[in-house]
Design a protein around this motif. Structure first.
Motif, PDB file in Angstrom:
ATOM      1  N   ALA A 124      37.800   3.263 -27.687  1.00 53.75           N
ATOM      2  CA  ALA A 124      37.856   4.697 -27.989  1.00 53.75           C
ATOM      3  C   ALA A 124      36.497   5.358 -27.749  1.00 53.75           C
ATOM      4  O   ALA A 124      36.414   6.446 -27.172  1.00 53.75           O
ATOM      5  N   LEU A 125      35.432   4.713 -28.188  1.00 50.64           N
ATOM      6  CA  LEU A 125      34.102   5.300 -28.012  1.00 50.64           C
ATOM      7  C   LEU A 125      33.715   5.355 -26.550  1.00 50.64           C
ATOM      8  O   LEU A 125      33.063   6.311 -26.104  1.00 50.64           O
ATOM      9  N   ARG A 126      34.118   4.357 -25.770  1.00 52.24           N
ATOM     10  CA  ARG A 126      33.766   4.342 -24.346  1.00 52.24           C
ATOM     11  C   ARG A 126      34.632   5.294 -23.526  1.00 52.24           C
ATOM     12  O   ARG A 126      34.142   5.981 -22.627  1.00 52.24           O
ATOM     13  N   THR A 127      35.922   5.353 -23.824  1.00 52.59           N
ATOM     14  CA  THR A 127      36.850   6.133 -22.999  1.00 52.59           C
ATOM     15  C   THR A 127      36.888   7.598 -23.409  1.00 52.59           C
ATOM     16  O   THR A 127      36.844   8.498 -22.559  1.00 52.59           O
ATOM     17  N   LEU A 128      36.993   7.851 -24.701  1.00 47.61           N
ATOM     18  CA  LEU A 128      37.119   9.216 -25.204  1.00 47.61           C
ATOM     19  C   LEU A 128      35.758   9.846 -25.476  1.00 47.61           C
ATOM     20  O   LEU A 128      35.598  11.061 -25.338  1.00 47.61           O
ATOM     21  N   ILE A 302      48.585  29.589 -25.787  1.00 46.52           N
ATOM     22  CA  ILE A 302      48.116  29.078 -27.074  1.00 46.52           C
ATOM     23  C   ILE A 302      47.952  30.236 -28.056  1.00 46.52           C
ATOM     24  O   ILE A 302      47.231  31.204 -27.791  1.00 46.52           O
ATOM     25  N   LEU A 303      48.607  30.123 -29.192  1.00 45.90           N
ATOM     26  CA  LEU A 303      48.504  31.127 -30.242  1.00 45.90           C
ATOM     27  C   LEU A 303      47.461  30.753 -31.280  1.00 45.90           C
ATOM     28  O   LEU A 303      46.759  31.626 -31.808  1.00 45.90           O
ATOM     29  N   ALA A 304      47.364  29.479 -31.580  1.00 48.29           N
ATOM     30  CA  ALA A 304      46.423  29.018 -32.601  1.00 48.29           C
ATOM     31  C   ALA A 304      46.204  27.525 -32.415  1.00 48.29           C
ATOM     32  O   ALA A 304      47.063  26.824 -31.858  1.00 48.29           O
ATOM     33  N   GLU A 305      45.062  27.037 -32.872  1.00 48.70           N
ATOM     34  CA  GLU A 305      44.807  25.599 -32.837  1.00 48.70           C
ATOM     35  C   GLU A 305      43.765  25.216 -33.877  1.00 48.70           C
ATOM     36  O   GLU A 305      42.950  26.044 -34.299  1.00 48.70           O
ATOM     37  N   VAL A 306      43.836  23.962 -34.296  1.00 48.57           N
ATOM     38  CA  VAL A 306      42.829  23.381 -35.189  1.00 48.57           C
ATOM     39  C   VAL A 306      42.400  22.060 -34.576  1.00 48.57           C
ATOM     40  O   VAL A 306      43.185  21.401 -33.880  1.00 48.57           O
ATOM     41  N   GLU A 307      41.143  21.670 -34.849  1.00 43.88           N
ATOM     42  CA  GLU A 307      40.592  20.469 -34.229  1.00 43.88           C
ATOM     43  C   GLU A 307      40.301  19.389 -35.263  1.00 43.88           C
ATOM     44  O   GLU A 307      39.894  19.669 -36.391  1.00 43.88           O
ATOM     45  N   SER A 308      40.476  18.159 -34.842  1.00 42.68           N
ATOM     46  CA  SER A 308      40.268  16.998 -35.698  1.00 42.68           C
ATOM     47  C   SER A 308      38.784  16.713 -35.885  1.00 42.68           C
ATOM     48  O   SER A 308      37.915  17.315 -35.253  1.00 42.68           O
ATOM     49  N   ALA A 309      38.490  15.735 -36.732  1.00 42.64           N
ATOM     50  CA  ALA A 309      37.157  15.149 -36.780  1.00 42.64           C
ATOM     51  C   ALA A 309      36.885  14.468 -35.443  1.00 42.64           C
ATOM     52  O   ALA A 309      37.793  14.232 -34.640  1.00 42.64           O
ATOM     53  N   THR A 310      35.635  14.147 -35.180  1.00 43.49           N
ATOM     54  CA  THR A 310      35.279  13.520 -33.909  1.00 43.49           C
ATOM     55  C   THR A 310      35.838  12.104 -33.825  1.00 43.49           C
ATOM     56  O   THR A 310      36.171  11.477 -34.845  1.00 43.49           O
ATOM     57  N   VAL A 311      35.911  11.601 -32.619  1.00 43.63           N
ATOM     58  CA  VAL A 311      36.339  10.210 -32.417  1.00 43.63           C
ATOM     59  C   VAL A 311      35.416   9.260 -33.167  1.00 43.63           C
ATOM     60  O   VAL A 311      35.869   8.286 -33.788  1.00 43.63           O
ATOM     61  N   LEU A 397      25.175   2.990 -25.113  1.00 46.01           N
ATOM     62  CA  LEU A 397      24.766   3.536 -26.405  1.00 46.01           C
ATOM     63  C   LEU A 397      25.909   4.234 -27.134  1.00 46.01           C
ATOM     64  O   LEU A 397      25.790   4.498 -28.336  1.00 46.01           O
ATOM     65  N   ARG A 398      27.007   4.528 -26.454  1.00 43.44           N
ATOM     66  CA  ARG A 398      28.149   5.122 -27.145  1.00 43.44           C
ATOM     67  C   ARG A 398      28.694   4.177 -28.216  1.00 43.44           C
ATOM     68  O   ARG A 398      29.232   4.623 -29.231  1.00 43.44           O
ATOM     69  N   LEU A 399      28.538   2.884 -27.993  1.00 47.01           N
ATOM     70  CA  LEU A 399      29.062   1.906 -28.938  1.00 47.01           C
ATOM     71  C   LEU A 399      28.280   1.863 -30.240  1.00 47.01           C
ATOM     72  O   LEU A 399      28.768   1.335 -31.239  1.00 47.01           O
ATOM     73  N   ARG A 400      27.053   2.407 -30.252  1.00 49.87           N
ATOM     74  CA  ARG A 400      26.276   2.420 -31.491  1.00 49.87           C
ATOM     75  C   ARG A 400      27.010   3.194 -32.595  1.00 49.87           C
ATOM     76  O   ARG A 400      26.805   2.958 -33.781  1.00 49.87           O
ATOM     77  N   SER A 401      27.870   4.122 -32.179  1.00 47.38           N
ATOM     78  CA  SER A 401      28.590   4.937 -33.161  1.00 47.38           C
ATOM     79  C   SER A 401      29.532   4.101 -34.013  1.00 47.38           C
ATOM     80  O   SER A 401      29.967   4.561 -35.073  1.00 47.38           O
TER      81      SER A 401
END
Length: 489
Positions: A124-128, A302-311, A397-401
């Motif tokens: 997920a961290l590498r792809t997204l 699109i009328l409305a949207e909400v966003e999730s927490a980060t990956v 370094l994305r994997l450090r997350s």
């Protein structure tokens, strides 16, 4: 006071690790080996943000002594013993050099239980990417007077207002409903408005054929959809017991109720009930252009949207709590981003592809799901140890997350109630590891800084164990505690 002290240490250690050569490779002149200040009680909290040397912790040194393999093996062989039937395999490596310091049948593939989640976290961290967010949208339907609630992969929705500082409930249906009503008002729509559900982002069976019906009934997992409340739980405070069997429809019904409440206050009528949208009812999906329009306007706007927490935040949650549902959803999002079908098979293929790109030998690895709920999964301790090493010390370094999501012994997540007796106290607050448990399986993979200041990564897997034997978990915790206390020479 003891827990507070351990928490300070747990927070301070990653602060030092984040800038240490042990994680990023030797990028500064070596420092003299110290007598373990990272394991002493700190005089003060680290500076805000944990960067640099502003806190009380010193960076790790690449000149710290590496444990002697023979001395280490003598200690680990004394603790890594099965309670009754079965056996343990294991690998311990130096994180910087990759040197194998302990190897007990490390290449033997075994059922890893929830240690399998490490693969999805990395993929997920590498792809997204760590900063990616998933959107839940309301778009204008192709049929006049309809709006379409569209799932975009966020299964941590809350029923109330969006909570920007939260992970679970960062996107709220009450906020989405009010934004939708405002868009309808701007378009001159007074209703009645009908809600349709679009949850077609994922494909294939919603349940993996590898999952037992008993696990589904018990709530270990549920049919996978691209939107859900509380990671497919009825209540955010409940993490066990039966789950909604149609999490997407449950979320859609909650949204419709919120929309009706907001609409009543604004003079917009909402029809009761929700139906799944057909392809013709959804219409083409379009980016917003100009003002919203419902009923006679372009469908898909699109009328409305909400966003999730980060990956990154979601990976932290799935690692810390070992969330089966969130893991499976994240795998399907990896598949979609990789151009593969967002199905169980597509998700497994996409995740394993990332392991290959990390150059971790995976020819022997077998995966039937991503949450680790089946004995059909087969992974070796060496493969898991190599993956943890990629997270701590690899070039991506994305994997450090992923590091902060590893539960802390005696303090957080699935290790919060462990490491509480004298035999494991040396590891409390220091060992950070992903747990894994099935009926006859127990596993632990993670990282620790030893008493000499050397960063070690490890993986231990027990298979064929006596169900319920308490000594197996204790054996793993004692073994990891040996690593924390090691100045093995």
């Amino acid at each position: 006071m003891l827990l507070l002290t351990l928490l300070i240490v747990a927070l301070a250690v990653p602060a030092g690790l984040a800038v240490s050569p042990g994680f990023l490779g030797p990028a500064r002149p070596p420092e003299p080996a110290a007598a373990g200040p990272w394991q002493q009680l700190p005089a003060a909290l680290s500076a805000a943000g944990g960067g640099g040397n502003g806190g009380s912790m010193k960076p790790l040194s690449t000149t710290a002594r590496v444990p002697d393999p023979a001395a280490l093996a003598a200690q680990l062989d004394a603790t890594l013993k099965a309670d009754g039937a079965g056996s343990f395999t294991g690998v311990v490596q130096d994180a910087v050099t990759g040197e194998v310091l302990f190897d007990r049948a490390g290449d033997e593939v075994r059922a890893p239980a929830s240690n399998l989640k490490l693969l999805t976290a990395a993929a997920a961290l590498r792809t997204l990417g760590p900063d990616r967010r998933f959107s839940t949208r309301v778009v204008a339907g192709a049929v006049p007077g309809t709006v379409v609630l569209t799932g975009g992969g966020d299964v941590l929705l809350g029923t109330g207002d969006s909570a920007p500082d939260a992970v679970l409930g960062r996107a709220g249906l009450a906020t989405l409903a009010r934004s939708t009503v405002r868009a309808l008002q701007q378009a001159g729509v007074s209703g009645p408005v009908s809600v349709l559900l679009d949850d077609a982002l994922f494909s294939g069976p919603a349940l993996s054929p590898a999952w037992s019906p008993e696990d589904v009934a018990a709530g270990e997992i549920a049919p996978i959809y691209p939107l859900a409340l509380n990671s497919a739980r009825f209540d955010p405070g409940t993490t066990s017991g039966p789950r909604p069997q149609d999490a997407a429809m449950t979320a859609a019904e909650a949204f419709t109720a919120r929309l009706a409440e907001a609409g009543a206050a604004a003079g917009v009528a909402v029809a009761p009930g929700v139906a799944r949208a057909t392809a013709t009812q959804k219409g083409p999906q379009k980016a917003p252009q100009g003002g919203p329009d419902v009923g006679g306007g372009p469908a898909g706007k699109i009328l409305a949207e909400v966003e999730s927490a980060t990956v990154s935040q979601q990976v932290d949650l799935l690692m810390r709590t070992s969330d089966n549902y969130l893991t499976e959803v994240m795998g399907r999002m990896v598949a979609a981003a990789s151009g593969k079908p967002a199905s169980n098979d597509g998700a497994v293929a996409a995740v394993l592809q990332q392991l290959q790109e990390l150059e971790i030998p995976s020819a022997t690895l077998r995966a039937a799901d991503l949450a680790g709920l089946t004995l059909d999964n087969q992974v070796s301790a060496r493969q898991l140890s190599a993956l943890v090493r990629a997270m701590t010390s690899g070039p991506d370094l994305r994997l450090r997350s992923a590091l902060a999501g590893f539960p802390v012994a005696g303090l957080t997540g699935t290790l919060g109630s462990r490491y509480t007796d004298t035999s494991t106290a040396r590891g409390a607050g220091l060992v950070r590891a992903k747990t894994g448990t099935l009926n006859t399986v127990i596993a632990l993979s993670g990282y620790v800084v030893d008493a000499d200041g050397r960063l070690l990564v490890f993986s231990f897997i027990g298979n064929g164990l006596t169900p319920g034997a308490a000594g197996n978990r204790a054996a793993l915790d004692r073994t990891a505690s040996v690593l924390a206390a090691c100045g093995c020479r």
